[in-house]
Design an enzyme around this catalytic site. Structure first.
Site, mmCIF file in Angstrom:
data_model
loop_
_atom_site.group_PDB
_atom_site.id
_atom_site.type_symbol
_atom_site.label_atom_id
_atom_site.label_comp_id
_atom_site.label_asym_id
_atom_site.label_seq_id
_atom_site.Cartn_x
_atom_site.Cartn_y
_atom_site.Cartn_z
ATOM 1 N N ASP A 323 40.095 1.876 8.094
ATOM 2 C CA ASP A 323 40.813 2.766 7.195
ATOM 3 C C ASP A 323 39.915 3.269 6.074
ATOM 4 O OD1 ASP A 323 43.388 3.837 6.053
ATOM 5 O OD2 ASP A 323 42.836 2.478 4.419
ATOM 6 N N GLU A 373 38.217 6.166 10.360
ATOM 7 C CA GLU A 373 38.996 7.233 9.750
ATOM 8 C C GLU A 373 38.141 7.790 8.615
ATOM 9 O OE1 GLU A 373 42.713 8.379 6.965
ATOM 10 O OE2 GLU A 373 41.710 6.466 6.832
#
Length: 641
Positions: A323, A373
């Site tokens: 993330d 990401e």
């Protein structure tokens, strides 16, 4: 101390100390202890004919540390921990610790304050809102996924179909009394559904222990503990095992960028800056109200890399989605004006950590999926470190996602002026190994659901969404779809309530679900869509600049040279005799029409074949004339003899 004296001490006090593990301590402080979870935290031992649990914690700034828990009636001063020589680690061996006993570390800070902290390496934790760690032995689970693990090691990751169903376990579905499913419930309900829908993987939003449901798991307190919301660690093993036995891979969301500031967590762990930087601006993420890891600390490197390996070692996960990588890479991401020692905005320590992390994980698990990401133009994110890359093997294609969603939200009348949003993507489609994400982030915070983003009346919304999905699956890159999108969830995702499964009682939503199911199946079976997924050799434009009609078409090509044609009409105007250039004479059959009756459209699912004629078109020697539906897409392939 003589052994009989030690026995007496254990009987009288209930604890003892060991002079063991000096080399492990050295590796931990060096930043190379990649299995530190097998040393730190709480582990069963047998010494001096005594079954005990050895607790080890990193608290370098503490004056004193005590272990408190169910095993000593939470006595605040009776079980002092001992510093391991000159290290920042403290240890104690406690007799009579039972499975699921709760415990915390009572830490006396340098200014004589008292903190009660959960174990950063705990394998299990109390269910929210309680915050203690629980003693848990991970040994003893019997896995039944040998066939899956063997097959996984033989896979060609880049040239296989990967279709990911992203899930928030708390809100996917709830019981009739609105209570949450357990890991076992999810194994019996979620896995058959994902299998029936023909997805290849489940991606779980963070399952690491976290205090607040509203953080979706992205503000973690227990990196080594599967959240107790749904059961025990072995219950989660069962869930993953069941996925594998059903041919479904498991990807975990992982948050190495920041951690929450809850009092029992990692923040100011011993009163000083332990996991975070001594520099206030570097240590604090004001945008999210969290703290950032200090990647320059060797102990933080040992902690985070061990955590990655832990989920692979003990839970057999097949990949990790990392993330907010941009927040790791840039010191100024989020608005701060921080710079490195050379005047740039790059977080040099984070860059080196990411490379080291990927090198280590792939040395242990060469076939795992490490998905970044990353939302900026940082180059070579998914390239090997030896080639100057960051070492991930996949990157989320945020540029494609933003362009296509902006385009699809336009009234078709205006799409011709934004045709580049459809075509620009192919200028960089193979610069990285991409995942095409339509994730949870696109259906929250006022952005509306995917279906509600689509323009037009009720029927046109569904037609547009099917068109979007068909374009996505034909486009190079692996696929990711957030839960609920597959049946046309109308309202935004709400983490506090289950998806609107009752919508499947309506034909339009049921047809949408059927469409995604069949699209996934075709994707898995059609080699043209995945065998040459990382090179221009697997892609060829047919019609790229027809902005007047908002039509594009291209070919996807497999290793054997077979070609599949994909045609998309982004206006509601049908094109009954639309010309498409082809390379060979023969009959071309429709593999899928997004407007078939089975999918809620008006076109019958009867076989349709187009015969090529000797009329050049689109710089190709032959052509066919196809019936192209409005707001529709076609997949075609030359009919085999």
């Amino acid at each position: 101390m003589p052994e009989n004296s030690i026995h007496k001490t254990i009987q009288e006090k209930g604890y003892f100390y060991l002079n063991e593990g000096e080399f492990d301590v050295h590796l931990f402080h060096e930043g190379t202890f990649y299995k530190s979870h097998e040393f730190m935290g709480a582990h069963p031992i047998n010494r001096f004919d005594t079954d005990a649990v050895r607790f080890i914690v990193w608290a370098p700034n503490a004056l004193k540390v005590h272990i408190v828990g169910d095993f000593n009636d939470w006595d605040a001063t009776g079980y002092p921990m001992q510093r391991i020589k000159n290290s920042g680690l403290w240890q104690i061996c406690v007799a009579n610790v039972q499975p699921f006993d709760r415990y915390k570390y009572r830490i006396t800070t340098s200014d004589h304050k008292e903190l009660f902290k959960a174990d950063p390496y705990a394998f299990h934790a109390e269910e929210r809102p309680e915050t203690a760690s629980k003693y848990y032995n991970l040994d003893g689970y019997i896995w039944h996924d040998e066939a899956w693990m063997k097959k996984r090691d033989e896979l060609d990751d880049y040239n296989r179909p990967i279709s990911i169903y992203e899930v928030n376990l708390l809100s996917w579905r709830k019981k009739y009394d609105d209570s949450q499913y357990s890991y076992h419930d999810l194994a019996q309900e979620l896995i058959p559904y994902v299998k029936e829908m023909n997805f290849t993987h489940i991606e779980l939003m963070p399952v690491m222990e976290h205090p607040f449901d509203g953080s979706w798991g992205y503000q973690v307190t227990g990196y080594f503990a599967p959240t107790s919301r749904y059961g025990t660690p072995k219950d989660f093993m069962y869930f993953v095992d069941t996925c594998h036995q059903n041919g479904i891979g498991v990807i975990l969301d992982w948050v190495p960028g920041h951690f929450c500031k809850d009092a029992h967590g990692l923040y100011k762990f011993d009163g000083g800056n332990v996991f975070e930087s001594d520099d206030y601006d570097r240590a604090h993420n004001d945008e999210w109200g969290t703290a950032n890891f200090d990647y320059g600390k060797p102990e933080v490197q040992s902690f985070l890399i061990s955590n990655l390996l832990y989920w692979h070692d003990y839970y057999h996960v097949d990949g990790i989605r990392i993330d907010a990588v941009a927040y790791m890479l840039y010191l100024n991401f989020g608005g701060k004006l921080l710079k490195n020692q050379y005047g740039g905005f790059e977080n040099l320590e984070a860059v080196e950590f990411i490379k080291k992390m990927n090198e280590v994980i792939f040395s242990y698990y060469p076939k795992t999926l490490m998905m970044a990401e990353e939302s900026t133009a940082w180059p070579m994110v998914s390239w090997p470190t030896a080639s100057g890359g960051l070492g991930f093997n996949y990157k989320w294609n945020m540029g494609w996602m933003n362009d296509i969603l902006e385009y699809m939200q336009l009234d078709p009348v205006f799409r011709s002026g934004f045709h580049r949003a459809l075509t620009f993507t192919m200028t960089y489609a193979f610069s990285e190994n991409f995942i095409l994400p339509l994730s949870h982030d696109e259906v929250v915070h006022g952005k509306k659901s995917l279906l509600e983003k689509m323009p037009g009346n009720y029927q046109e919304k569904f037609a547009n969404l099917k068109l979007l999905f068909a374009y996505m699956y034909a486009h190079p890159g692996k696929k990711l779809l957030f839960m609920g999108c597959e049946f046309g969830q109308f309202i935004e995702w709400n983490e506090w309530q289950a998806l609107d499964w009752h919508l499947l009682g309506y034909e339009s939503h049921k047809s949408m679900q059927t469409f995604v199911k069949e699209l996934n199946l075709l994707y898995k079976n059609e080699a043209c869509l995945f065998e040459m997924d990382t090179t221009y050799e697997g892609y060829e434009w047919i019609e790229v600049d027809n902005s007047d009609e908002s039509v594009i078409s291209f070919e996807r090509i497999d290793r054997s040279g077979n070609r599949m044609i994909a045609i998309f009409n982004f206006t509601p105007i049908p094109r009954d005799h639309h010309p498409i250039g082809v390379n060979a004479l023969g009959e071309y059959e429709i593999l899928m029409n997004t407007c078939w009756e089975d999918f809620g459209g008006v076109y019958q699912n009867t076989p349709v074949v187009y015969t090529a004629i000797e009329t050049p078109e689109h710089n190709k020697p032959y052509s066919i004339r196809v019936k192209l539906p409005g707001l529709g897409g076609l997949y075609l392939k030359v009919k085999e003899d």
